[in-house]
Design an enzyme around this catalytic site. Structure first.
Site, mmCIF file in Angstrom:
data_model
loop_
_atom_site.group_PDB
_atom_site.id
_atom_site.type_symbol
_atom_site.label_atom_id
_atom_site.label_comp_id
_atom_site.label_asym_id
_atom_site.label_seq_id
_atom_site.Cartn_x
_atom_site.Cartn_y
_atom_site.Cartn_z
ATOM 1 N N HIS A 186 0.831 -1.208 0.000
ATOM 2 C CA HIS A 186 0.000 0.000 0.000
ATOM 3 C C HIS A 186 0.866 1.259 0.000
ATOM 4 O O HIS A 186 0.466 2.303 -0.537
ATOM 5 C CB HIS A 186 -0.913 0.037 1.234
ATOM 6 C CG HIS A 186 -1.969 -1.009 1.224
ATOM 7 N ND1 HIS A 186 -1.766 -2.292 1.690
ATOM 8 C CD2 HIS A 186 -3.262 -0.974 0.795
ATOM 9 C CE1 HIS A 186 -2.875 -2.990 1.556
ATOM 10 N NE2 HIS A 186 -3.799 -2.218 1.020
ATOM 11 N N ASP A 256 -4.903 -5.726 -7.955
ATOM 12 C CA ASP A 256 -5.126 -5.037 -6.691
ATOM 13 C C ASP A 256 -5.281 -3.554 -7.024
ATOM 14 O O ASP A 256 -5.172 -3.142 -8.194
ATOM 15 C CB ASP A 256 -3.957 -5.301 -5.729
ATOM 16 C CG ASP A 256 -4.361 -5.225 -4.261
ATOM 17 O OD1 ASP A 256 -5.395 -4.587 -3.961
ATOM 18 O OD2 ASP A 256 -3.652 -5.783 -3.414
#
Length: 347
Positions: A186, A256
């Protein structure tokens, strides 16, 4: 039938602003490149509110796929009025003591999750996590069932069967494995320097037995330089040569979130979306950055899904399973002791 009612699935899954749709949300939902919505904690309250939001989304774009990250533990968006599920590591702990009990709990957990998703008309969750718990990756950590790939595959297989009993598809992540790197994709680009042989013998041991039962797979934003120089979601080697050809996977592939730091090395948002689809992703996710959503939607407007990709994605639609309040109550009761014992671990 209005024009937006006849639009087929597009290749982009995006998010919405809050608990009600804004005019901007509605415009994006009508875009021809839109194919899905992923809900976050900011979008959801009590079940009645979630069902109303989902109905509003479907009114704008009938046939759209609606998903959520509902794994249990830290990653559980639906909470108010929904069952609190412990992290999957707790199932692994049970397995170390009682194999059969853990498998029974895993299947019941999957069915409970699925029935609660169906109760608010959500199609599927991005679950299960098939990464190994190697005590290296904090972002994976207790989201993983176990460190042993055989145990992961067994527990995940039971959870998948439970989801299926509720009419809900499973999407395994993060192929080919995120557990061996400390960096969080992330906020950084993780690099896993292990040779392919080690990844195949260890991490893929969790994926291989359940691939035939997964309707979706999500690759990791991790670079495995001894295999390819780009993150797995942008790698034809991982997605085409290994996942499709070697492992003979036939389901859908989701990127993702393309806004994550682990995807930034590929280029700007439009380039990321194009690269992920060229590598083999059927649908790309873009979350928490409306300006990126607009850019990606524009870039994909004239790049529709292939008929094969559309068929793969349409298999993720939730199947209608007869509602049974007694069954739901029985599942909650079956998990009650485990839930009570696990609360300190997820408080």
């Amino acid at each position: 039938m209005s024009e937006n009612n006849s639009l087929p699935l597009g290749p982009v899954m995006l998010d919405v602003t809050g608990m009600e749709l804004t005019p901007e949300d509605r415009e994006r939902l009508r875009h021809p490149a839109t194919g899905g919505v992923i809900l976050f904690a900011r979008n959801v309250g009590a079940p009645e509110q979630v069902a109303a939001l989902v109905a509003a989304i479907r009114a704008e774009r009938p046939g759209i796929l609606i998903a959520v990250d509902q794994e249990g533990g830290r990653v559980q968006r639906l909470r108010d009025g929904f069952t609190t599920i412990p992290p999957m590591r707790q199932l692994g702990h049970v397995y170390d003591v009682d194999h059969n009990k853990a498998c029974e709990l895993a299947r019941a957990t999957g069915e409970l999750l699925g029935r609660e998703l169906r109760s608010v008309d959500i199609d599927f969750s991005f679950a299960p996590v098939l990464d190994r718990d190697l005590e290296i990756s904090e972002v994976i950590g207790d989201r993983a069932f176990h460190h042993d790939p055989d145990v992961i595959a067994r527990l995940a297989g039971e959870l998948i069967r439970g989801l299926g009993a509720a009419g809900v598809a499973a999407v395994g992540k993060h192929f080919p494995g995120h557990g061996a790197v400390a960096a969080d994709s992330h906020v950084a680009l993780p690099v896993d320097d292990r040779p392919l042989s080690e990844i195949e013998n260890q991490d893929l041991g969790a994926f291989r037995p359940v691939l035939g039962d997964l309707e979706g797979v999500m690759p990791a934003h991790v670079v495995y330089p001894q295999v390819d120089g780009v993150p797995a979601a942008f790698s034809r080697v991982w997605l085409q040569d290994i996942l499709r050809r070697e492992l003979r996977y036939r389901g859908a592939i989701f990127s993702d979130d393309l806004a994550m730091a682990g995807a930034e090395q590929v280029g700007d948002p439009a380039v990321r979306a194009t690269a992920a689809r060229a590598a083999g992703c059927d649908m790309v996710l873009i979350c928490n950055h409306p300006e990126h959503s607009d850019t990606i939607l524009s870039s994909q407007a004239d790049q529709p899904l292939s008929p094969e990709a559309r068929r793969r994605l349409e298999r993720l639609r939730a199947r209608l399973v007869k509602g049974d309040r007694q069954r739901l109550a029985a599942l909650r009761a079956q998990l009650a002791d485990w839930l009570q014992a696990s609360q300190p671990a997820i408080a």
